[in-house]
Scaffold this motif. Structure first.
Motif, PDB file in Angstrom:
ATOM      1  N   ASN A   1       3.185  -1.848  -8.983  1.00 40.12           N
ATOM      2  CA  ASN A   1       2.055  -2.232  -9.839  1.00 40.12           C
ATOM      3  C   ASN A   1       2.072  -1.453 -11.141  1.00 40.12           C
ATOM      4  N   ALA A   2       2.348  -0.161 -11.034  1.00 42.16           N
ATOM      5  CA  ALA A   2       2.350   0.692 -12.225  1.00 42.16           C
ATOM      6  C   ALA A   2       3.459   0.260 -13.182  1.00 42.16           C
TER       7      ALA A   2
ATOM      8  N   GLU B   1     -17.603  -1.198  -6.233  1.00 41.32           N
ATOM      9  CA  GLU B   1     -16.251  -1.206  -5.672  1.00 41.32           C
ATOM     10  C   GLU B   1     -15.300  -2.024  -6.513  1.00 41.32           C
TER      11      GLU B   1
ATOM     12  N   ARG C   1       0.817  -1.219   0.000  1.00 43.55           N
ATOM     13  CA  ARG C   1       0.000   0.000   0.000  1.00 43.55           C
ATOM     14  C   ARG C   1       0.852   1.270   0.000  1.00 43.55           C
ATOM     15  N   SER C   2       2.154   1.140  -0.006  1.00 39.40           N
ATOM     16  CA  SER C   2       3.028   2.318   0.051  1.00 39.40           C
ATOM     17  C   SER C   2       3.237   2.864  -1.360  1.00 39.40           C
TER      18      SER C   2
ATOM     19  N   ASN D   1      -7.256  -4.360  -7.134  1.00 39.13           N
ATOM     20  CA  ASN D   1      -5.993  -5.062  -7.395  1.00 39.13           C
ATOM     21  C   ASN D   1      -5.073  -4.907  -6.196  1.00 39.13           C
TER      22      ASN D   1
ATOM     23  N   ARG E   1       4.814  -2.685 -13.347  1.00 41.66           N
ATOM     24  CA  ARG E   1       4.405  -3.977 -13.889  1.00 41.66           C
ATOM     25  C   ARG E   1       3.505  -3.765 -15.115  1.00 41.66           C
ATOM     26  N   ASP E   2       2.554  -2.835 -14.988  1.00 42.34           N
ATOM     27  CA  ASP E   2       1.600  -2.589 -16.075  1.00 42.34           C
ATOM     28  C   ASP E   2       2.252  -1.900 -17.257  1.00 42.34           C
TER      29      ASP E   2
ATOM     30  N   ARG F   1       2.721   0.693  -4.693  1.00 42.40           N
ATOM     31  CA  ARG F   1       1.764   1.073  -5.741  1.00 42.40           C
ATOM     32  C   ARG F   1       2.491   1.265  -7.075  1.00 42.40           C
ATOM     33  N   MET F   2       3.664   1.886  -7.008  1.00 45.41           N
ATOM     34  CA  MET F   2       4.407   2.127  -8.251  1.00 45.41           C
ATOM     35  C   MET F   2       4.945   0.809  -8.823  1.00 45.41           C
TER      36      MET F   2
END
Lengths: 438, 252
Positions: A206-207, A433, A198-199, A437, A209-210, A203-204
């Motif tokens: 995940n970004a 909701e 959640r930090s 992810n 990765r995408d 989060r980045m």
């Protein structure tokens, strides 16, 4: 203040409340579970704690960061070896460190190793990363045999967990104490890994990765983001190795070779890499296969492989994905409508499973048996594989099950769609909701 | 100096092919500057060179008095230049909200922090909500970005670019593929969000260009053949020839 700000704040409060309850439940389960377990069960539970921490750490790479590693057991194993050395050092009077803190040491060792290797392996994701991880794994596994001083060669390294100073009267002699030691570390590590996800860095991850390219144009160096995840993942893998070292008091090259790396990948994938808890589910299922089923049949590895292939083909979101498929139905209050179709669907499914597994087991027994040993135990029965009755019976059972499935699958599917339907109506946007992810 | 971006003899070759062949261009601080040109003129390549996606073969790129030729994209972004992409370039599996939030994280100073929770970063979340409001995606905040309609994805693309609050905004064909109504909305959006900032825009839609730009540069075969006000560009002989005799008009 915009409307969304208010919604977000309300959601945030609700979320935190929900999380507190979940963490509490998690803790209660960890405390209560061993009271219900036998001694063998206690060992399995401890093993699940180790496997879960490792699989969660692995998923920081695969699920959260999009890095497919074929060699993550390296950090688990190195953490384990380092822990054994620490135990030995403490045991021989080197330093009065309570051994319950061993996993931290294993973790730091894994962290340093991950920092060294990650500094070049995280330059790229995808195939390049996967190949480097595999190469490193082979290299370290080979070194573990050759470098006897640190790794102890083929026998590995062993030590004694009870030789250190006691920790408030806690000496980790009975298995129950070892379990609680593992459970506490499992809880702490899960907590830390969740909040990492959640930090901003999480989060980045995940970004990146995408879409690593885009991340560069919003100020982030994708390599650094991957490195942060990689190092954190190495740290937690090392912690898992440390718990393992305390439990078994021995670490060998089989704990850091590519087979061990493959196992953790299977666990994460079967559990579901798209969900934070997925790897834990995978670790539980795989550990049970590994311990309980392996006691029942020699073919357990075959079933593990089939489970993996089945997951990839039929449930790409893993077992957790199968569970999460029902959140919409739950929200619609229609979960109960699914019980009946599922139970009906379960009948042919069970029949085909029992039939096919029996045929496979009988086939295996017929080929592997010593001459004259025709009777084998199977599903609480004694089956004579030399006569044709059993073969015919299980073939019929399998076929009946498969034919039955052809009828029940469409029914189950329709029921599922009906239970989920209400949500496709345009509800108020705040209600959607959606699949988070996390 | 009051130039936001200054290009001097900028060149870029791919093998034998020289795509950008000595570009000189000054973009003033606070102006809205459009770059137009026929297909294959090198507009996107020029964008990639300025934003750090490609490294220049030679020449210089200066952003706010600082040489940025060969600097990594994230460093250029940190110096105050944000760009969007011609082909939608978002984070498909993240929600709309998270897409924009990722764009705001660095600018709000949270860097590679792993000891904070994004939910508790009030500055980032307020910024995200402000941007979502501007790009009209508030009601879609919880939808995975991959499920958005095309025009919504384009708006999100701009939103991610803007979330960091950069002074120099570069938009690569922001209205490509949009309907007339959507284009009008997008132009209004761009106009409002670039108030007081420097805007560099590549655009095929001449209506958008002449509506929005303070100055226009025409790029043909890797060279700038004219830089002037929209009115002067419209009557420029060289530009008209470059467009193969077709007249450059507001409704083209």
């Amino acid at each position: 203040m915009s409307n969304l700000t208010q919604i977000r704040k309300a959601e945030n409060i609700a979320r935190k409340k929900r999380l507190r309850i979940l963490w509490l439940c998690f803790a209660v389960i960890l405390v209560v579970l061993p009271l219900l377990a036998t001694k063998f069960g206690l060992t399995i539970l401890t093993q699940i704690c180790v496997a879960s921490v490792f699989a969660l750490a692995y998923n920081m790479l695969l699920g959260q960061g999009g890095m497919l590693s074929f060699g993550h057991a390296v950090y688990f194993g190195l953490g384990g070896y380092a822990s054994i050395h620490l135990m030995e050092y403490v045991g021989t009077g080197g330093a009065p460190i309570p051994l319950v803190l061993t996993p931290i040491f294993g973790g730091l060792f894994g962290l340093v190793a991950a920092l060294l290797i990650g500094s070049f392996s995280t330059r790229r994701a995808g195939t390049v990363f996967a190949m480097i991880s595999f190469g490193i794994a082979e290299l370290v596994a080979a070194s573990a045999i050759i470098l006897v001083g640190f790794f102890g060669g083929e026998e590995g390294m062993s030590s004694d967990r009870t030789m250190g100073p006691s920790f408030f009267g806690y000496e980790m002699i009975p298995q129950i104490e070892v379990y609680y030691f593992a459970a506490v570390w499992f809880f702490l590590a899960t907590f830390a890994m969740y909040y990492f996800s959640r930090s901003p860095a999480g989060r980045m991850a995940n970004a990146v990765r995408d879409n690593a390219e885009r991340a560069q144009f919003i100020g982030y160096n994708p390599q650094k983001i991957r490195l942060v995840s990689f190092v954190a993942s190495g740290f937690f893998a090392g912690i898992a190795g440390g718990i393992f070292a305390i439990q078994y008091e021995i670490v060998t090259d089989s704990n850091l070779n590519t087979a061990a790396s493959g196992l953790v990948m299977l666990q994460a994938y079967i559990g579901g890499i798209g969900y934070f808890v997925g790897p834990v589910i995978g670790a539980i299922v795989m550990t049970l296969l590994n311990t309980v089923v392996s006691g029942m049949t020699d073919l357990w590895l075959l079933y593990t492989g089939l489970l993996f292939i089945g997951t990839v083909l039929l449930a790409p979101n893993g077992l957790t994905g199968l569970i999460m498929m029902h959140t919409d139905a739950y929200r619609n209050g229609k979960l109960s409508t699914l019980v009946k179709p599922y139970l009906i669907g379960l009948i042919p499914l069970t029949a085909s499973f029992v039939g096919i597994i029996s045929l496979v087991e009988m086939f295996s027994h017929r080929n592997e048996q010593t001459v004259g040993d025709d009777v084998m135990p199977l599903f609480f029965m004694n089956i004579d594989v030399s006569t044709s009755e059993a073969w015919i019976a299980f073939t019929i059972l399998s076929l009946a099950g498969i034919i039955g499935l052809r009828f029940t699958i469409p029914m189950v599917r329709t029921a599922w769609h009906e239970a989920n339907e209400a949500l496709t109506l345009p509800a108020s946007p705040t209600k959607q909701e959606g699949a988070k992810n996390e | 100096m009051n130039n936001a971006i200054s290009l001097t003899d900028l060149r870029k070759s791919f093998g034998q092919m020289e795509i950008i062949r000595g570009v000189h261009l000054d973009i003033k601080k606070g102006e809205r500057h459009a770059i137009i040109g026929p297909n294959g003129a090198g507009k996107s390549t020029l964008f990639h060179l300025i934003s750090g996606h490609y490294q220049p073969s030679s020449g210089s790129v200066i952003l706010n008095d600082e040489e940025i030729g060969g600097v990594m994209p994230y460093d250029i972004y940190r110096k105050g230049l944000a760009r969007s992409f011609q082909v939608t370039n978002i984070f498909p599996n993240l929600t709309v909200y998270e897409n924009v939030r990722c764009g705001a994280l660095w600018a709000c100073g949270h860097g590679y922090s792993f000891w904070q929770q994004v939910e508790n970063l009030e500055d980032v979340n307020l910024k995200t909500e402000e941007i979502l409001e501007k790009i009209n995606l508030t009601h879609r905040h919880n939808v995975p970005a991959s499920l958005l309609a095309y025009a919504e994805q384009r708006a999100l693309e701009i939103g991610i670019t803007l979330a960091g609050g950069a002074d120099v905004i570069m938009l690569d064909e922001p209205t490509a593929g949009m309907s007339i109504g959507e284009t009008e909305q997008a132009v209004e959006l761009i106009r409002s969000v670039t108030e007081g900032k420097t805007l560099v825009i590549v655009e095929h839609d001449m209506g958008v260009v002449f509506d929005l730009a303070d100055r226009i540069s025409v790029l043909v075969y890797g060279e700038i053949i004219a830089t002037d006000t929209p009115a002067a560009i419209r009557t420029n002989k060289l530009v008209q020839e470059a467009y193969l005799g077709t007249e450059v008009t507001a409704d083209a």
